[in-house]
Design an enzyme around this catalytic site. Sequence first.
Site, PDB file in Angstrom:
ATOM      1  N   LYS A  49      13.909  14.736  32.681  1.00 27.86           N
ATOM      2  CA  LYS A  49      13.987  15.447  34.191  1.00 27.86           C
ATOM      3  C   LYS A  49      12.848  16.414  34.407  1.00 27.86           C
ATOM      4  CE  LYS A  49      17.417  13.044  35.924  1.00 27.86           C
ATOM      5  NZ  LYS A  49      17.106  11.964  36.917  1.00 27.86           N
ATOM      6  N   SER A  52      16.502  16.824  38.245  1.00 26.55           N
ATOM      7  CA  SER A  52      17.750  17.531  37.941  1.00 26.55           C
ATOM      8  C   SER A  52      17.285  18.856  37.859  1.00 26.55           C
ATOM      9  CB  SER A  52      18.490  16.932  36.897  1.00 26.55           C
ATOM     10  OG  SER A  52      19.533  17.980  36.365  1.00 26.55           O
ATOM     11  N   ILE A  63      26.720  17.366  40.953  1.00 28.54           N
ATOM     12  CA  ILE A  63      27.139  16.688  42.120  1.00 28.54           C
ATOM     13  C   ILE A  63      28.126  15.585  41.633  1.00 28.54           C
ATOM     14  CG2 ILE A  63      26.415  15.198  44.069  1.00 28.54           C
ATOM     15  CD1 ILE A  63      24.813  17.606  44.037  1.00 28.54           C
ATOM     16  N   ALA A  70      14.617  16.997  29.006  1.00 20.74           N
ATOM     17  CA  ALA A  70      13.030  16.673  29.053  1.00 20.74           C
ATOM     18  C   ALA A  70      12.662  15.783  29.846  1.00 20.74           C
ATOM     19  CB  ALA A  70      12.785  16.270  27.318  1.00 20.74           C
ATOM     20  N   TYR A 125      17.977  14.593  28.136  1.00 18.00           N
ATOM     21  CA  TYR A 125      18.047  14.454  29.799  1.00 18.00           C
ATOM     22  C   TYR A 125      17.038  15.700  30.309  1.00 18.00           C
ATOM     23  CZ  TYR A 125      20.384  14.476  34.415  1.00 18.00           C
ATOM     24  OH  TYR A 125      20.552  14.134  35.548  1.00 18.00           O
TER      25      TYR A 125
HETATM   26  N1  LIG Z   1      25.614  13.784  39.445  1.00 20.66           N
HETATM   27  C1  LIG Z   1      25.039  14.973  39.038  1.00 20.66           C
HETATM   28  O1  LIG Z   1      25.565  15.815  38.965  1.00 20.66           O
HETATM   29  C2  LIG Z   1      23.435  14.926  39.275  1.00 20.66           C
HETATM   30  C3  LIG Z   1      22.737  16.178  39.095  1.00 20.66           C
HETATM   31  C4  LIG Z   1      21.269  16.103  39.043  1.00 20.66           C
HETATM   32  C5  LIG Z   1      20.779  14.948  39.297  1.00 20.66           C
HETATM   33  N2  LIG Z   1      21.358  13.790  39.161  1.00 20.66           N
HETATM   34  C6  LIG Z   1      20.319  12.618  39.100  1.00 20.66           C
HETATM   35  O2  LIG Z   1      20.758  11.939  40.295  1.00 20.66           O
HETATM   36  C7  LIG Z   1      20.314  10.558  40.160  1.00 20.66           C
HETATM   37  C8  LIG Z   1      21.559   9.613  40.740  1.00 20.66           C
HETATM   38  O3  LIG Z   1      22.767   9.852  39.781  1.00 20.66           O
HETATM   39  P1  LIG Z   1      24.187   9.967  40.234  1.00 20.66           P
HETATM   40  O4  LIG Z   1      24.984  11.184  40.006  1.00 20.66           O
HETATM   41  O5  LIG Z   1      24.233   9.423  41.788  1.00 20.66           O
HETATM   42  O6  LIG Z   1      24.662   8.790  39.201  1.00 20.66           O
HETATM   43  P2  LIG Z   1      25.492   7.361  39.199  1.00 20.66           P
HETATM   44  O7  LIG Z   1      25.834   7.157  38.023  1.00 20.66           O
HETATM   45  O8  LIG Z   1      26.568   7.412  40.363  1.00 20.66           O
HETATM   46  O9  LIG Z   1      24.248   6.617  39.809  1.00 20.66           O
HETATM   47  C9  LIG Z   1      23.238   5.963  38.975  1.00 20.66           C
HETATM   48  C10 LIG Z   1      22.782   4.722  39.422  1.00 20.66           C
HETATM   49  O10 LIG Z   1      21.691   4.430  38.635  1.00 20.66           O
HETATM   50  C11 LIG Z   1      21.673   3.080  38.147  1.00 20.66           C
HETATM   51  N3  LIG Z   1      20.980   2.599  36.993  1.00 20.66           N
HETATM   52  C12 LIG Z   1      20.775   3.450  35.828  1.00 20.66           C
HETATM   53  N4  LIG Z   1      20.408   2.836  35.005  1.00 20.66           N
HETATM   54  C13 LIG Z   1      19.591   1.754  35.570  1.00 20.66           C
HETATM   55  C14 LIG Z   1      18.326   0.843  35.360  1.00 20.66           C
HETATM   56  N5  LIG Z   1      17.967   0.814  34.080  1.00 20.66           N
HETATM   57  N6  LIG Z   1      18.058   0.191  36.242  1.00 20.66           N
HETATM   58  C15 LIG Z   1      18.349   0.163  37.516  1.00 20.66           C
HETATM   59  N7  LIG Z   1      19.449   0.930  38.029  1.00 20.66           N
HETATM   60  C16 LIG Z   1      20.207   1.682  36.719  1.00 20.66           C
HETATM   61  C17 LIG Z   1      23.449   2.814  37.912  1.00 20.66           C
HETATM   62  O11 LIG Z   1      23.442   1.560  37.823  1.00 20.66           O
HETATM   63  C18 LIG Z   1      23.903   3.651  38.819  1.00 20.66           C
HETATM   64  O12 LIG Z   1      24.175   2.876  39.925  1.00 20.66           O
HETATM   65  C19 LIG Z   1      20.145  10.525  38.575  1.00 20.66           C
HETATM   66  O13 LIG Z   1      18.646  10.429  38.379  1.00 20.66           O
HETATM   67  C20 LIG Z   1      20.659  11.541  38.110  1.00 20.66           C
HETATM   68  O14 LIG Z   1      20.031  11.985  36.967  1.00 20.66           O
HETATM   69  C21 LIG Z   1      22.772  13.686  39.112  1.00 20.66           C
END
Ligand SMILES: NC(=O)c1ccc[n+]([C@@H]2O[C@H](COP(=O)([O-])OP(=O)(O)OC[C@H]3O[C@@H](n4cnc5c(N)ncnc54)[C@H](O)[C@@H]3O)[C@@H](O)[C@H]2O)c1
Length: 246
Positions: free
Chosen positions: A156, A139, A185, A154, A152
């Site tokens: 990432k 992230s 996102i 830390a 979060y």
């Molecule tokens: N959305 C944002 O703004 C953003 C920004 C930067 C980084 N990210 C990162 O992108 C990645 C995806 O995020 P997203 O926004 O698509 O979120 P999301 O919540 O739509 O998807 C995350 C998925 O991870 C799964 N998950 C969570 N814990 C789990 C576990 N213990 N075992 C198996 N699956 C598990 C959830 O069931 C979910 O389907 C994450 O790592 C998030 O930190 C998101």
Amino acid sequence: MNDPTLAGRRCLITGAASGIGAAIAVAFAQAGAALALADLDQQRLERSADELPGTRHALDLTDPDAVRALTEDVLAQHGGIDVLVNCAGILTEVPLVEMDLATWQRMVDVDLTTVFLTCRAVVPHMLGAGGGRIINVASQLGQKGGAGLTHYSAAKAGVIGFTKALAREVSARGVLVNAIAPGPITTPMIDDLSPDWKRAKEAELPLGRFGLPEEVAPTAVLLASDPGGNLYTGQTLGPNSGDVML
Ligand SMILES: NC(=O)c1ccc[n+]([C@@H]2O[C@H](COP(=O)([O-])OP(=O)(O)OC[C@H]3O[C@@H](n4cnc5c(N)ncnc54)[C@H](O)[C@@H]3O)[C@@H](O)[C@H]2O)c1
């Protein structure tokens, strides 16, 4: 399938039931990849089964035994793993002074330790096969930090450091390891943040808007592809609306 970029590549994607992971799965399928889709949420994982070919694997990635079993299952069903995308994650917002140890540990377990567990299970097979690609979704907050998000940020930042270290360890043997650090996102992960917070955050961004999952997925396709991804290892790519400029 009309794009052969990832033709025949066997790709294991975690967090594939939602948001960015689901968009990466769609983009990889369009590029001809064979998919193994892993997530905690079995129902959501199954829901896309008609449109998206591939095997489904429901598990909690924080469980080391389950991650080992996942790897064996994917190897048995697909015959190998060419690309691993670590996208599973959670987000909670808690000021440091109110954060209990369990909240901190849960964040580190899900957002950082799962990356260690999947890489530890998959890398030996990639080395045995002479190569592979690993893409860890970090992230931009791991680069710049976020108030209320010490855990979060830390975790990432840990993913980014882990990515560089593993890249130094295995790249010479053909396993290229990179991170993607998206900015905000629009996914279910940020649904609960208040409209005021979102408006203020958007105003900070040079592009003036949040991204969409399908605007992140092409970066993963690039990193997984040959020749497009061939010279990237230990890098952190930033589809982040300009939130971080390196
Ligand atoms: N959305 C944002 O703004 C953003 C920004 C930067 C980084 N990210 C990162 O992108 C990645 C995806 O995020 P997203 O926004 O698509 O979120 P999301 O919540 O739509 O998807 C995350 C998925 O991870 C799964 N998950 C969570 N814990 C789990 C576990 N213990 N075992 C198996 N699956 C598990 C959830 O069931 C979910 O389907 C994450 O790592 C998030 O930190 C998101």
